[in-house]
Design an enzyme around this catalytic site. Sequence first.
Site, PDB file in Angstrom:
ATOM      1  N   CYS A  60      -5.567  -3.011   2.917  1.00  0.00           N
ATOM      2  CA  CYS A  60      -5.341  -2.857   4.357  1.00  0.00           C
ATOM      3  C   CYS A  60      -6.546  -3.253   5.199  1.00  0.00           C
ATOM      4  CB  CYS A  60      -4.895  -1.419   4.642  1.00  0.00           C
ATOM      5  SG  CYS A  60      -4.229  -1.168   6.317  1.00  0.00           S
ATOM      6  N   GLU A  80       0.832  -1.201   0.000  1.00  0.00           N
ATOM      7  CA  GLU A  80       0.000   0.000   0.000  1.00  0.00           C
ATOM      8  C   GLU A  80       0.868   1.254   0.000  1.00  0.00           C
ATOM      9  OE1 GLU A  80      -3.564   1.963   2.766  1.00  0.00           O
ATOM     10  OE2 GLU A  80      -2.197   0.476   3.612  1.00  0.00           O
ATOM     11  N   LYS A  94      -9.919   1.927  -3.176  1.00  0.00           N
ATOM     12  CA  LYS A  94     -10.390   1.439  -1.882  1.00  0.00           C
ATOM     13  C   LYS A  94     -11.796   1.948  -1.596  1.00  0.00           C
ATOM     14  CE  LYS A  94      -8.878   0.976   2.944  1.00  0.00           C
ATOM     15  NZ  LYS A  94      -7.865   1.362   3.939  1.00  0.00           N
TER      16      LYS A  94
END
Length: 488
Positions: free
Chosen positions: A367, A259, A315
Amino acid sequence: MHELRFSPALGCLLALAAGVLTTLTASPFELWWLAPVAAGLMYAGLPALTPAQAALRGWCYGVGLFGSGASWVYVSIHDYGYTGVPLALFLTGMFVVSLALFFALTLWLYRRLCGPRLAALTFAGAWVLGEWLRTWLFTGFPWLLLGSAHVDSPLAPWAPVVGVYGLSLITALTGSLGIEFLRRRWWALAPIATLWLIPLTLPTQWTQPAGEPLRVALLQGNLPQLIKWTPEGQRVAANTYSELTRAQPDDLDLIVWPEAALPMFEEEARPILERVQSNLSPDTALLTGILQRDGQGLYFNSVIGLGDVEGEYRKEHLVPFGEYLPLENLLRGTIAFFDLPMPAMTPGPARQAPILAAGTTIGNAICYEIIYADLVAERARESELLLTVSNDTWFGRSIGPLQHLQMARLRALENGRYVARATSNGVTVIIDPRGRVTARAPQFETTSITGEVVPMSGLTPFTRTGSWPVWLLAALLVIPGVQLHRKP
Protein backbone atom coordinates in the site's frame (compact mmCIF):
# COMPACT_ATOMS: atom_id res chain seq x y z
CA MET A 1 12.23 43.51 -16.15
CA HIS A 2 12.42 44.44 -12.48
CA GLU A 3 11.75 42.10 -9.59
CA LEU A 4 8.08 41.18 -9.47
CA ARG A 5 6.30 42.49 -6.41
CA PHE A 6 2.82 41.50 -5.28
CA SER A 7 0.67 42.81 -2.50
CA PRO A 8 0.56 40.38 0.44
CA ALA A 9 -3.03 39.38 -0.38
CA LEU A 10 -2.31 38.83 -4.07
CA GLY A 11 0.86 36.91 -3.25
CA CYS A 12 -1.07 34.54 -1.00
CA LEU A 13 -3.80 34.07 -3.63
CA LEU A 14 -1.16 33.24 -6.25
CA ALA A 15 0.45 30.76 -3.86
CA LEU A 16 -2.92 29.09 -3.23
CA ALA A 17 -3.44 28.92 -7.00
CA ALA A 18 0.04 27.43 -7.48
CA GLY A 19 -0.85 24.69 -4.99
CA VAL A 20 -4.04 23.88 -6.89
CA LEU A 21 -2.10 23.88 -10.18
CA THR A 22 0.27 21.29 -8.69
CA THR A 23 -2.70 19.06 -7.87
CA LEU A 24 -3.81 19.36 -11.50
CA THR A 25 -0.46 17.91 -12.60
CA ALA A 26 -1.32 14.64 -10.84
CA SER A 27 -3.86 11.97 -11.75
CA PRO A 28 -6.62 12.03 -12.81
CA PHE A 29 -5.93 15.42 -14.44
CA GLU A 30 -2.30 14.78 -15.51
CA LEU A 31 -1.61 18.33 -16.72
CA TRP A 32 2.14 17.84 -16.16
CA TRP A 33 3.06 21.07 -17.94
CA LEU A 34 1.53 23.07 -15.09
CA ALA A 35 4.25 21.90 -12.67
CA PRO A 36 6.93 24.39 -13.86
CA VAL A 37 4.26 27.09 -13.92
CA ALA A 38 3.44 26.41 -10.27
CA ALA A 39 7.13 26.47 -9.34
CA GLY A 40 7.60 29.72 -11.26
CA LEU A 41 4.68 31.35 -9.45
CA MET A 42 6.28 30.46 -6.13
CA TYR A 43 9.67 31.83 -7.19
CA ALA A 44 8.33 35.09 -8.67
CA GLY A 45 8.52 37.90 -6.15
CA LEU A 46 10.15 35.70 -3.50
CA PRO A 47 13.43 37.70 -3.22
CA ALA A 48 11.42 40.78 -2.22
CA LEU A 49 9.84 39.07 0.81
CA THR A 50 10.94 38.93 4.41
CA PRO A 51 11.39 35.44 5.87
CA ALA A 52 8.02 35.71 7.64
CA GLN A 53 6.26 36.77 4.44
CA ALA A 54 7.93 33.92 2.54
CA ALA A 55 6.78 31.47 5.20
CA LEU A 56 3.19 32.69 4.87
CA ARG A 57 3.35 32.34 1.10
CA GLY A 58 4.77 28.81 1.42
CA TRP A 59 2.02 27.89 3.86
CA CYS A 60 -0.63 29.19 1.44
CA TYR A 61 0.88 27.04 -1.30
CA GLY A 62 0.68 23.99 0.96
CA VAL A 63 -2.94 24.74 1.85
CA GLY A 64 -3.79 25.01 -1.84
CA LEU A 65 -1.90 21.79 -2.65
CA PHE A 66 -3.16 19.54 0.11
CA GLY A 67 -6.57 21.16 0.36
CA SER A 68 -7.22 20.29 -3.28
CA GLY A 69 -5.01 17.21 -3.68
CA ALA A 70 -5.10 15.31 -0.38
CA SER A 71 -8.46 16.19 1.13
CA TRP A 72 -9.52 12.62 0.29
CA VAL A 73 -8.58 11.83 3.89
CA TYR A 74 -12.03 13.22 4.71
CA VAL A 75 -13.55 10.07 3.18
CA SER A 76 -11.66 7.75 5.51
CA ILE A 77 -12.33 9.93 8.55
CA HIS A 78 -16.04 10.53 7.89
CA ASP A 79 -17.27 7.56 5.85
CA TYR A 80 -15.22 4.84 7.55
CA GLY A 81 -14.06 6.47 10.78
CA TYR A 82 -17.57 6.96 12.22
CA THR A 83 -16.94 10.71 12.57
CA GLY A 84 -19.58 13.42 12.08
CA VAL A 85 -19.28 15.99 9.32
CA PRO A 86 -18.15 18.97 11.48
CA LEU A 87 -15.44 16.99 13.25
CA ALA A 88 -14.35 15.24 10.04
CA LEU A 89 -14.00 18.62 8.33
CA PHE A 90 -12.03 19.94 11.30
CA LEU A 91 -9.65 16.97 11.32
CA THR A 92 -9.18 17.16 7.55
CA GLY A 93 -8.47 20.87 7.86
CA MET A 94 -5.91 20.21 10.59
CA PHE A 95 -4.26 17.61 8.36
CA VAL A 96 -4.03 20.11 5.49
CA VAL A 97 -2.78 23.11 7.45
CA SER A 98 -0.25 20.98 9.34
CA LEU A 99 1.27 19.54 6.17
CA ALA A 100 1.40 23.05 4.70
CA LEU A 101 3.90 23.96 7.42
CA PHE A 102 6.57 22.02 5.52
CA PHE A 103 6.43 24.61 2.73
CA ALA A 104 6.31 27.46 5.24
CA LEU A 105 9.49 26.15 6.88
CA THR A 106 11.22 25.61 3.53
CA LEU A 107 10.61 29.13 2.26
CA TRP A 108 11.31 30.71 5.65
CA LEU A 109 14.74 29.05 5.76
CA TYR A 110 15.34 29.95 2.13
CA ARG A 111 14.72 33.67 2.71
CA ARG A 112 16.45 33.64 6.09
CA LEU A 113 19.67 32.11 4.77
CA CYS A 114 19.89 32.83 1.04
CA GLY A 115 20.56 36.10 -0.72
CA PRO A 116 20.10 37.15 -4.35
CA ARG A 117 23.22 35.36 -5.62
CA LEU A 118 22.23 32.49 -7.98
CA ALA A 119 18.66 32.82 -6.70
CA ALA A 120 17.08 30.62 -9.39
CA LEU A 121 19.42 27.75 -8.51
CA THR A 122 19.19 28.13 -4.74
CA PHE A 123 15.38 28.19 -4.94
CA ALA A 124 15.29 24.86 -6.82
CA GLY A 125 17.76 23.29 -4.41
CA ALA A 126 15.80 24.51 -1.39
CA TRP A 127 12.57 23.15 -2.86
CA VAL A 128 14.00 19.65 -3.20
CA LEU A 129 15.51 19.74 0.28
CA GLY A 130 12.03 20.65 1.53
CA GLU A 131 10.62 17.59 -0.25
CA TRP A 132 13.35 15.48 1.34
CA LEU A 133 12.35 16.80 4.77
CA ARG A 134 8.69 16.03 4.08
CA THR A 135 9.65 12.48 3.07
CA TRP A 136 11.26 11.55 6.39
CA LEU A 137 10.18 13.87 9.20
CA PHE A 138 7.43 12.39 11.44
CA THR A 139 7.52 9.16 9.31
CA GLY A 140 7.06 11.23 6.14
CA PHE A 141 4.39 12.05 3.58
CA PRO A 142 5.97 12.18 0.08
CA TRP A 143 2.61 12.61 -1.63
CA LEU A 144 2.20 15.06 -4.55
CA LEU A 145 5.91 15.68 -4.99
CA LEU A 146 6.56 18.16 -7.78
CA GLY A 147 8.28 15.50 -9.90
CA SER A 148 5.55 12.84 -9.62
CA ALA A 149 3.61 14.31 -12.54
CA HIS A 150 6.29 13.52 -15.11
CA VAL A 151 5.71 9.82 -15.63
CA ASP A 152 4.00 10.80 -18.91
CA SER A 153 5.89 14.00 -19.77
CA PRO A 154 8.92 14.58 -22.02
CA LEU A 155 11.00 14.46 -18.83
CA ALA A 156 10.02 10.82 -18.16
CA PRO A 157 13.34 9.37 -19.47
CA TRP A 158 15.09 11.22 -16.62
CA ALA A 159 13.24 9.06 -14.04
CA PRO A 160 15.48 5.96 -14.27
CA VAL A 161 18.50 8.25 -13.93
CA VAL A 162 17.57 10.71 -11.16
CA GLY A 163 14.28 9.46 -9.69
CA VAL A 164 11.34 11.54 -8.54
CA TYR A 165 13.44 14.08 -6.61
CA GLY A 166 15.58 14.68 -9.68
CA LEU A 167 12.39 15.32 -11.63
CA SER A 168 11.33 17.78 -8.91
CA LEU A 169 14.69 19.55 -9.18
CA ILE A 170 14.41 19.85 -12.97
CA THR A 171 10.83 21.10 -12.65
CA ALA A 172 11.69 23.70 -10.02
CA LEU A 173 14.69 24.84 -12.07
CA THR A 174 12.49 25.17 -15.15
CA GLY A 175 10.06 27.34 -13.20
CA SER A 176 12.65 29.61 -11.59
CA LEU A 177 14.77 29.94 -14.75
CA GLY A 178 11.58 30.61 -16.70
CA ILE A 179 10.90 33.63 -14.49
CA GLU A 180 14.47 34.81 -15.07
CA PHE A 181 13.88 34.48 -18.81
CA LEU A 182 10.74 36.61 -18.53
CA ARG A 183 12.94 39.22 -16.83
CA ARG A 184 14.89 39.33 -20.11
CA ARG A 185 17.79 37.35 -18.76
CA TRP A 186 18.09 35.47 -22.01
CA TRP A 187 20.83 33.15 -20.75
CA ALA A 188 18.18 31.28 -18.74
CA LEU A 189 16.80 29.68 -21.90
CA ALA A 190 19.94 27.58 -22.50
CA PRO A 191 19.79 25.50 -19.28
CA ILE A 192 16.01 25.03 -19.66
CA ALA A 193 16.45 23.74 -23.21
CA THR A 194 19.31 21.47 -22.12
CA LEU A 195 17.29 19.90 -19.29
CA TRP A 196 14.34 19.20 -21.59
CA LEU A 197 16.37 18.01 -24.61
CA ILE A 198 18.70 15.58 -22.80
CA PRO A 199 15.85 13.01 -22.42
CA LEU A 200 15.87 12.61 -26.20
CA THR A 201 19.36 11.09 -25.89
CA LEU A 202 18.70 8.78 -22.91
CA PRO A 203 18.01 5.05 -23.26
CA THR A 204 14.37 4.00 -23.23
CA GLN A 205 15.19 0.78 -21.37
CA TRP A 206 17.94 0.20 -18.81
CA THR A 207 17.05 -3.36 -17.84
CA GLN A 208 16.57 -6.61 -19.74
CA PRO A 209 14.42 -9.75 -19.45
CA ALA A 210 15.76 -12.32 -16.98
CA GLY A 211 13.46 -15.16 -18.01
CA GLU A 212 10.26 -16.17 -19.70
CA PRO A 213 7.10 -14.12 -19.12
CA LEU A 214 4.90 -15.14 -16.19
CA ARG A 215 1.15 -15.46 -16.54
CA VAL A 216 -0.41 -13.66 -13.59
CA ALA A 217 -3.90 -12.96 -12.29
CA LEU A 218 -4.67 -10.07 -9.93
CA LEU A 219 -7.91 -10.38 -7.97
CA GLN A 220 -10.12 -7.49 -6.86
CA GLY A 221 -12.82 -8.46 -4.36
CA ASN A 222 -14.55 -5.06 -4.03
CA LEU A 223 -15.73 -5.77 -0.50
CA PRO A 224 -17.63 -3.02 1.36
CA GLN A 225 -15.22 -1.52 3.88
CA LEU A 226 -17.92 -0.92 6.50
CA ILE A 227 -18.67 -4.65 6.85
CA LYS A 228 -15.25 -6.05 5.99
CA TRP A 229 -14.16 -6.74 9.58
CA THR A 230 -17.48 -8.18 10.72
CA PRO A 231 -18.28 -11.94 10.73
CA GLU A 232 -20.45 -11.35 7.66
CA GLY A 233 -17.59 -9.54 5.93
CA GLN A 234 -15.22 -12.41 6.68
CA ARG A 235 -17.63 -14.92 5.09
CA VAL A 236 -18.15 -12.71 2.04
CA ALA A 237 -14.41 -12.23 1.62
CA ALA A 238 -13.66 -15.95 1.86
CA ASN A 239 -16.38 -16.81 -0.67
CA THR A 240 -15.48 -13.98 -3.05
CA TYR A 241 -11.76 -14.71 -3.29
CA SER A 242 -12.29 -18.46 -3.40
CA GLU A 243 -14.73 -18.11 -6.32
CA LEU A 244 -12.55 -15.60 -8.16
CA THR A 245 -9.59 -17.97 -7.83
CA ARG A 246 -11.56 -21.00 -9.06
CA ALA A 247 -12.57 -19.00 -12.15
CA GLN A 248 -8.95 -18.45 -13.22
CA PRO A 249 -7.36 -20.43 -16.09
CA ASP A 250 -5.14 -23.40 -15.25
CA ASP A 251 -2.00 -22.11 -16.97
CA LEU A 252 -1.26 -19.32 -14.51
CA ASP A 253 2.12 -18.98 -12.82
CA LEU A 254 0.99 -16.55 -10.12
CA ILE A 255 -2.27 -15.40 -8.52
CA VAL A 256 -2.29 -12.33 -6.25
CA TRP A 257 -4.90 -11.31 -3.68
CA PRO A 258 -4.76 -7.72 -2.34
CA GLU A 259 -3.83 -6.31 1.07
CA ALA A 260 -5.68 -8.05 3.93
CA ALA A 261 -7.86 -9.81 1.35
CA LEU A 262 -9.22 -12.08 4.09
CA PRO A 263 -10.07 -9.84 7.07
CA MET A 264 -8.69 -12.21 9.69
CA PHE A 265 -5.37 -13.36 11.05
CA GLU A 266 -3.23 -15.88 9.21
CA GLU A 267 -3.99 -18.77 11.54
CA GLU A 268 -7.73 -18.18 11.05
CA ALA A 269 -7.33 -17.92 7.29
CA ARG A 270 -5.15 -21.02 6.85
CA PRO A 271 -8.04 -23.51 6.38
CA ILE A 272 -9.55 -21.26 3.67
CA LEU A 273 -6.19 -20.78 1.95
CA GLU A 274 -5.44 -24.50 2.02
CA ARG A 275 -8.81 -25.33 0.42
CA VAL A 276 -8.07 -22.78 -2.30
CA GLN A 277 -4.59 -24.21 -2.81
CA SER A 278 -5.95 -27.73 -3.18
CA ASN A 279 -7.80 -26.62 -6.31
CA LEU A 280 -4.79 -24.91 -7.89
CA SER A 281 -2.35 -26.40 -10.33
CA PRO A 282 0.89 -27.52 -8.59
CA ASP A 283 2.73 -25.02 -10.79
CA THR A 284 0.63 -22.04 -9.65
CA ALA A 285 1.80 -19.84 -6.78
CA LEU A 286 -0.60 -17.68 -4.75
CA LEU A 287 0.38 -14.54 -2.83
CA THR A 288 -1.98 -12.69 -0.53
CA GLY A 289 -1.94 -9.80 1.86
CA ILE A 290 -2.75 -11.01 5.38
CA LEU A 291 -2.55 -9.91 9.01
CA GLN A 292 -0.18 -11.89 11.23
CA ARG A 293 0.35 -12.09 14.96
CA ASP A 294 3.17 -13.79 16.80
CA GLY A 295 3.47 -15.39 20.20
CA GLN A 296 4.60 -12.12 21.76
CA GLY A 297 1.38 -10.30 20.89
CA LEU A 298 2.85 -8.35 17.97
CA TYR A 299 0.82 -7.72 14.81
CA PHE A 300 2.12 -7.40 11.25
CA ASN A 301 0.66 -6.38 7.90
CA SER A 302 2.16 -9.05 5.66
CA VAL A 303 2.32 -10.85 2.34
CA ILE A 304 2.50 -14.64 2.46
CA GLY A 305 2.41 -17.31 -0.20
CA LEU A 306 1.08 -20.76 -1.00
CA GLY A 307 2.35 -23.33 -3.44
CA ASP A 308 5.60 -22.59 -5.23
CA VAL A 309 6.58 -19.82 -2.78
CA GLU A 310 9.48 -19.25 -0.40
CA GLY A 311 9.56 -16.49 2.20
CA GLU A 312 7.16 -13.80 3.36
CA TYR A 313 7.15 -10.03 3.74
CA ARG A 314 6.15 -7.85 6.70
CA LYS A 315 5.35 -4.21 6.04
CA GLU A 316 8.21 -1.98 7.14
CA HIS A 317 6.83 1.55 6.76
CA LEU A 318 3.53 1.88 8.60
CA VAL A 319 0.82 4.52 8.16
CA PRO A 320 0.30 6.77 11.21
CA PHE A 321 -3.34 6.82 12.39
CA GLY A 322 -4.05 3.95 9.97
CA GLU A 323 -1.82 1.14 11.23
CA TYR A 324 -0.62 2.61 14.47
CA LEU A 325 -1.75 5.51 16.63
CA PRO A 326 0.86 8.13 17.61
CA LEU A 327 0.37 9.34 21.20
CA GLU A 328 -2.01 6.45 21.71
CA ASN A 329 -2.43 6.99 25.44
CA LEU A 330 -3.66 10.53 24.81
CA LEU A 331 -5.87 9.91 21.78
CA ARG A 332 -7.61 6.60 22.54
CA GLY A 333 -11.16 7.28 23.67
CA THR A 334 -11.30 10.91 22.56
CA ILE A 335 -13.28 10.28 19.33
CA ALA A 336 -14.50 7.19 17.51
CA PHE A 337 -11.97 7.63 14.70
CA PHE A 338 -9.15 6.84 17.14
CA ASP A 339 -10.96 3.73 18.43
CA LEU A 340 -11.29 1.77 15.16
CA PRO A 341 -11.18 -2.02 15.75
CA MET A 342 -7.71 -2.46 14.23
CA PRO A 343 -4.73 -3.71 16.26
CA ALA A 344 -1.63 -1.54 16.26
CA MET A 345 0.81 -2.94 13.71
CA THR A 346 4.49 -3.55 14.32
CA PRO A 347 6.91 -2.60 11.52
CA GLY A 348 8.73 -5.43 9.84
CA PRO A 349 12.53 -5.55 9.79
CA ALA A 350 14.56 -3.50 7.33
CA ARG A 351 16.18 -5.13 4.28
CA GLN A 352 13.96 -8.18 4.15
CA ALA A 353 14.81 -10.80 1.54
CA PRO A 354 12.52 -10.88 -1.50
CA ILE A 355 9.84 -13.51 -1.81
CA LEU A 356 10.61 -16.27 -4.31
CA ALA A 357 7.44 -17.22 -6.19
CA ALA A 358 7.07 -19.07 -9.49
CA GLY A 359 10.86 -19.07 -9.78
CA THR A 360 10.99 -15.24 -9.64
CA THR A 361 12.34 -12.95 -6.92
CA ILE A 362 9.64 -10.45 -5.94
CA GLY A 363 10.17 -7.19 -4.08
CA ASN A 364 7.17 -6.11 -2.04
CA ALA A 365 5.68 -2.75 -1.09
CA ILE A 366 2.39 -2.87 0.80
CA CYS A 367 0.00 0.00 0.00
CA TYR A 368 1.50 3.28 1.28
CA GLU A 369 5.07 1.98 0.90
CA ILE A 370 4.97 2.32 -2.90
CA ILE A 371 5.15 6.12 -2.58
CA TYR A 372 8.65 5.90 -1.02
CA ALA A 373 11.01 5.92 -3.99
CA ASP A 374 14.12 4.89 -2.09
CA LEU A 375 12.42 2.08 -0.22
CA VAL A 376 11.16 0.63 -3.53
CA ALA A 377 14.59 1.05 -5.14
CA GLU A 378 16.09 -0.92 -2.27
CA ARG A 379 13.62 -3.76 -2.99
CA ALA A 380 14.27 -3.57 -6.74
CA ARG A 381 18.03 -4.11 -6.28
CA GLU A 382 17.36 -7.64 -5.05
CA SER A 383 14.34 -8.59 -7.15
CA GLU A 384 13.18 -9.21 -10.70
CA LEU A 385 9.55 -8.12 -10.22
CA LEU A 386 7.84 -5.60 -7.94
CA LEU A 387 4.52 -6.33 -6.24
CA THR A 388 2.29 -3.92 -4.38
CA VAL A 389 -0.92 -4.98 -2.65
CA SER A 390 -3.21 -2.27 -1.38
CA ASN A 391 -6.59 -1.44 0.12
CA ASP A 392 -7.63 1.93 -1.29
CA THR A 393 -11.25 1.28 -0.31
CA TRP A 394 -10.67 3.74 2.54
CA PHE A 395 -10.71 6.62 0.04
CA GLY A 396 -13.93 5.82 -1.80
CA ARG A 397 -14.46 7.48 -5.17
CA SER A 398 -11.99 10.28 -4.49
CA ILE A 399 -8.89 11.07 -6.55
CA GLY A 400 -6.61 9.48 -3.92
CA PRO A 401 -6.43 5.98 -5.48
CA LEU A 402 -5.66 7.47 -8.90
CA GLN A 403 -2.79 9.52 -7.46
CA HIS A 404 -1.58 6.35 -5.74
CA LEU A 405 -1.55 4.53 -9.08
CA GLN A 406 0.45 7.32 -10.72
CA MET A 407 3.17 6.97 -8.08
CA ALA A 408 3.26 3.19 -8.59
CA ARG A 409 3.78 3.81 -12.31
CA LEU A 410 6.70 6.11 -11.53
CA ARG A 411 8.30 3.42 -9.34
CA ALA A 412 8.14 1.00 -12.30
CA LEU A 413 9.80 3.59 -14.56
CA GLU A 414 12.47 4.51 -12.00
CA ASN A 415 13.55 0.90 -11.50
CA GLY A 416 12.94 -0.70 -14.91
CA ARG A 417 10.74 -3.38 -13.37
CA TYR A 418 7.23 -4.64 -13.97
CA VAL A 419 4.88 -3.74 -11.13
CA ALA A 420 1.89 -5.93 -10.36
CA ARG A 421 -0.64 -3.96 -8.28
CA ALA A 422 -3.56 -5.82 -6.68
CA THR A 423 -6.06 -3.69 -4.75
CA SER A 424 -9.34 -4.31 -2.96
CA ASN A 425 -11.52 -2.16 -5.21
CA GLY A 426 -9.10 -0.53 -7.65
CA VAL A 427 -7.02 0.51 -9.30
CA THR A 428 -5.74 -3.03 -10.01
CA VAL A 429 -3.16 -2.95 -12.81
CA ILE A 430 -0.07 -4.44 -14.43
CA ILE A 431 2.60 -1.81 -15.19
CA ASP A 432 5.53 -2.37 -17.54
CA PRO A 433 9.13 -1.13 -16.95
CA ARG A 434 8.41 2.11 -18.82
CA GLY A 435 5.55 3.00 -16.48
CA ARG A 436 2.81 2.07 -18.94
CA VAL A 437 -0.34 0.24 -17.81
CA THR A 438 -0.69 -2.98 -19.82
CA ALA A 439 -3.79 -4.36 -18.05
CA ARG A 440 -6.31 -2.60 -15.84
CA ALA A 441 -9.42 -3.65 -13.93
CA PRO A 442 -12.35 -1.24 -13.63
CA GLN A 443 -12.73 0.31 -10.20
CA PHE A 444 -15.52 -0.68 -7.81
CA GLU A 445 -16.18 -4.06 -9.45
CA THR A 446 -15.65 -7.62 -8.24
CA THR A 447 -13.33 -8.82 -10.95
CA SER A 448 -9.83 -9.92 -11.90
CA ILE A 449 -7.29 -9.25 -14.60
CA THR A 450 -4.84 -11.62 -16.23
CA GLY A 451 -1.73 -10.69 -18.15
CA GLU A 452 1.99 -11.21 -18.47
CA VAL A 453 4.87 -9.82 -16.46
CA VAL A 454 8.50 -10.36 -17.38
CA PRO A 455 11.20 -10.85 -14.72
CA MET A 456 13.83 -8.15 -15.34
CA SER A 457 17.53 -8.04 -14.51
CA GLY A 458 19.96 -5.14 -14.45
CA LEU A 459 19.74 -1.91 -12.49
CA THR A 460 18.86 1.60 -13.58
CA PRO A 461 21.19 4.38 -12.37
CA PHE A 462 18.51 5.43 -9.88
CA THR A 463 18.09 1.90 -8.53
CA ARG A 464 21.84 1.71 -7.93
CA THR A 465 22.19 4.97 -6.05
CA GLY A 466 18.76 5.97 -4.81
CA SER A 467 18.03 9.65 -4.23
CA TRP A 468 21.10 10.74 -2.28
CA PRO A 469 23.00 12.15 -5.31
CA VAL A 470 20.05 14.46 -6.07
CA TRP A 471 19.72 15.50 -2.43
CA LEU A 472 23.46 16.24 -2.38
CA LEU A 473 23.17 18.25 -5.60
CA ALA A 474 20.25 20.20 -4.13
CA ALA A 475 22.37 21.07 -1.09
CA LEU A 476 25.28 22.12 -3.33
CA LEU A 477 22.93 24.42 -5.27
CA VAL A 478 21.84 26.10 -2.05
CA ILE A 479 25.27 26.58 -0.48
CA PRO A 480 26.57 29.32 -2.85
CA GLY A 481 23.54 31.47 -2.05
CA VAL A 482 23.85 31.21 1.72
CA GLN A 483 24.69 34.48 3.46
CA LEU A 484 25.28 33.91 7.15
CA HIS A 485 25.64 37.62 7.91
CA ARG A 486 22.95 39.30 5.84
CA LYS A 487 22.34 43.03 6.13
CA PRO A 488 18.78 44.17 6.84
